[in-house]
Design an enzyme around this catalytic site. Structure first.
Site, PDB file in Angstrom:
ATOM      1  N   TYR A  10     -56.077   3.157  23.945  1.00 41.69           N
ATOM      2  CA  TYR A  10     -56.989   3.638  23.198  1.00 41.69           C
ATOM      3  C   TYR A  10     -58.042   4.549  23.673  1.00 41.69           C
ATOM      4  CZ  TYR A  10     -54.441  -0.192  20.486  1.00 41.69           C
ATOM      5  OH  TYR A  10     -53.808  -1.002  19.808  1.00 41.69           O
ATOM      6  N   TYR A 138     -53.801  -3.481   9.943  1.00 39.65           N
ATOM      7  CA  TYR A 138     -53.227  -3.109  11.205  1.00 39.65           C
ATOM      8  C   TYR A 138     -52.159  -4.168  11.536  1.00 39.65           C
ATOM      9  CZ  TYR A 138     -52.698  -2.932  16.106  1.00 39.65           C
ATOM     10  OH  TYR A 138     -52.395  -2.642  17.565  1.00 39.65           O
ATOM     11  N   ASP A 241     -49.162 -11.996   8.501  1.00 42.30           N
ATOM     12  CA  ASP A 241     -49.599 -11.708   9.788  1.00 42.30           C
ATOM     13  C   ASP A 241     -50.735 -12.437  10.325  1.00 42.30           C
ATOM     14  OD1 ASP A 241     -50.281 -10.695  12.258  1.00 42.30           O
ATOM     15  OD2 ASP A 241     -49.996  -8.320  11.768  1.00 42.30           O
TER      16      ASP A 241
HETATM   17  C1  LIG Z   1     -53.433  -7.452  17.593  1.00 43.42           C
HETATM   18  C2  LIG Z   1     -52.594  -7.800  16.380  1.00 43.42           C
HETATM   19  C3  LIG Z   1     -51.109  -7.389  16.423  1.00 43.42           C
HETATM   20  C4  LIG Z   1     -50.565  -6.842  17.692  1.00 43.42           C
HETATM   21  O1  LIG Z   1     -50.341  -7.902  18.523  1.00 43.42           O
HETATM   22  P1  LIG Z   1     -50.146  -7.300  20.024  1.00 43.42           P
HETATM   23  O2  LIG Z   1     -50.032  -8.667  20.935  1.00 43.42           O
HETATM   24  O3  LIG Z   1     -51.283  -6.550  20.359  1.00 43.42           O
HETATM   25  O4  LIG Z   1     -48.830  -6.604  20.033  1.00 43.42           O
HETATM   26  C5  LIG Z   1     -50.394  -7.564  15.091  1.00 43.42           C
HETATM   27  N1  LIG Z   1     -51.126  -7.892  14.046  1.00 43.42           N
HETATM   28  C6  LIG Z   1     -52.435  -8.066  13.905  1.00 43.42           C
HETATM   29  C7  LIG Z   1     -52.799  -8.447  12.784  1.00 43.42           C
HETATM   30  C8  LIG Z   1     -53.237  -8.229  15.092  1.00 43.42           C
HETATM   31  O5  LIG Z   1     -54.612  -8.228  15.147  1.00 43.42           O
END
Ligand SMILES: *Cc1c(COP(=O)(O)O)cnc(C)c1O
Length: 421
Positions: A10, A138, A241
């Site tokens: 980033y 995200y 998620d």
């Molecule tokens: C950080 C994050 C991801 C990705 O995880 P990585 O271990 O960086 O691949 C996916 N979803 C959410 C909500 C996140 O905060």
């Protein structure tokens, strides 16, 4: 040209200054090579929930190392993975009975998306293959994940044309303890999308209660509860998620708990392994699992990251959960939330657009990106590691942070507003 070496995340490498080299870390503190000691107020991207060098976690690693560091999960059983799967089934919302391991949050999300699409495929409904996601979402940086991140503000706008076209709905506006009217307005937007397109929609993926890297939007559990009902009504799978929200970040063990729902698929990462190493778990209900369980080989789930179920990662996760429960971390998180509410929410300045707190997460939102230029170095000079991005200056501290240390973090965040720009 810079010398050969690490390509950092980033960052525009041309402008990147690297002034912080970590030699060691203990508790909430990062020890830098220049002798400075910084409080890590963001838990190394929200993962280091027990702080650094936790004696019991360190010991779990060394003990597991004596047995086996890694062994494939293809056809071979290992005890830490078996035990962790059992434990996750036990502590996650009821009904999530099947655990698919992955090696990072993004991979966990990819697995979830693929599972949702194949679920419908195996049921003979292949036209249900697109996802709904929220604006400000995200979900990771790999291509499947990118397709469900905010399509304009989510860093990945450049790739729009090569990504799978998904449906997006406005991020919920209803505050965590907000009015039910606001919830209804948010739900109506979602329902009209579901109504129009449910025949093409495999699932709805969201970050429950806290949209983290997409803008720290915090919203009501009532919305989440209604989402669950709408997904059932329109035969759309619900994918939560919880990579960022899992393991206490929003004040409950999982954010889904606050709405008392069970998603069809849930993704865990980040705090799962307490920041010791990368791992993820994608959990599914019996309903999902059974759609793959058949006499037809093509119904199998063809996925298998090399390091899935890694014994070291699983041993750490098991110990992390044990410590979390034994030491009543939810109480610690409540204390953190109360301190953040008392000292951050009471702060007012016309330079600030909004301040929000949920669980062990506190954020000051600014009007312009430039308002945060220099904030990281400023905080570091005061002994605190912050990593503002976009218009957000936030803290997501390790749960073991003391009151005094947390007050210092909050003080430095406010000091930036009061004295610096
Ligand atoms: C950080 C994050 C991801 C990705 O995880 P990585 O271990 O960086 O691949 C996916 N979803 C959410 C909500 C996140 O905060």
């Amino acid at each position: 040209m810079k010398k050969a070496g690490i390509w950092y995340p980033y960052a525009q490498m041309k402008n990147l200054e690297l002034n912080y080299k970590v030699e060691s870390a203990k508790g909430v503190y990062l020890q830098l090579s220049n002798g400075q000691r910084l409080i890590d107020a963001i838990s190394s991207w929200w993962a280091v929930i027990h702080g650094y060098g936790h004696p019991e976690l360190d010991q779990a690693v060394t003990e597991q190392l004596k047995r086996v560091a890694h062994v494939m999960l293809g056809g071979l059983v290992n005890e830490p993975a078996e035990r962790l799967a059992q434990k996750l089934v036990e502590i996650t919302p009821p009904g999530l009975n099947h655990v698919f391991f992955g090696d990072s949050g993004s991979v966990g999300v990819e697995i979830a998306l693929k599972m949702a699409v194949q679920y419908w495929f195996n049921q003979g409904v292949p036209q249900k293959s697109r996802m709904v996601a929220l604006r400000k979402a995200y979900h990771g940086d790999t291509t499947g994940c990118m397709s469900v991140c905010d399509p304009e503000d989510g860093m990945h706008a450049l790739f729009q044309d090569i990504l799978r076209k998904q449906f997006f709905v406005d991020a919920p506006n209803c505050a965590p303890d907000g009015k039910t009217d606001d919830v209804e307005a948010d739900v109506r937007k979602l329902e009209s999308l579901f109504q129009a397109h449910h025949q093409e929609i495999a699932g709805f993926i969201l970050e429950p209660l806290l949209q983290a890297a997409g803008g720290f939007n915090m919203y009501s559990p009532v919305y989440l509860k209604k989402v669950r009902a709408l997904c059932d009504k329109y035969q759309i799978l619900l994918l939560c998620d919880e990579v960022a929200t899992g393991f206490g970040r929003t004040g409950s063990l999982f954010a889904s708990n606050q709405a008392d729902i069970t998603p069809d698929i849930m993704i865990l990462g980040k705090g799962l392994t307490a920041g010791y190493m990368g791992h993820s778990a994608t959990l599914a209900t019996d309903k999902i699992f059974e759609a793959f369980y058949s006499d037809r080989p093509e119904h199998a789930f063809m996925h298998g990251p090399t390091f899935m179920g890694n014994p070291l990662a699983c041993a750490i996760a098991l110990k992390s959960i044990e410590v979390f429960q034994r030491e009543d971390y939810l109480k610690k998180i409540k204390v953190i939330e109360n301190i953040l509410k008392t000292h951050l929410l009471s702060f007012h300045s016309e330079k600030v657009k909004a301040i929000r707190v949920l669980g062990a997460t506190g954020v000051i939102e600014f009007f312009h990106k430039k308002d945060l230029k220099g904030a990281q170095d400023f905080a570091a000079k005061q002994g605190v590691w912050l990593r503002p991005f976009n218009t957000y200056l936030y803290t997501m501290p390790p749960y073991i942070i003391s009151e005094e240390e947390l007050l210092k973090v909050i003080e430095v965040m406010k000091l930036w507003v009061l004295t610096q720009y």
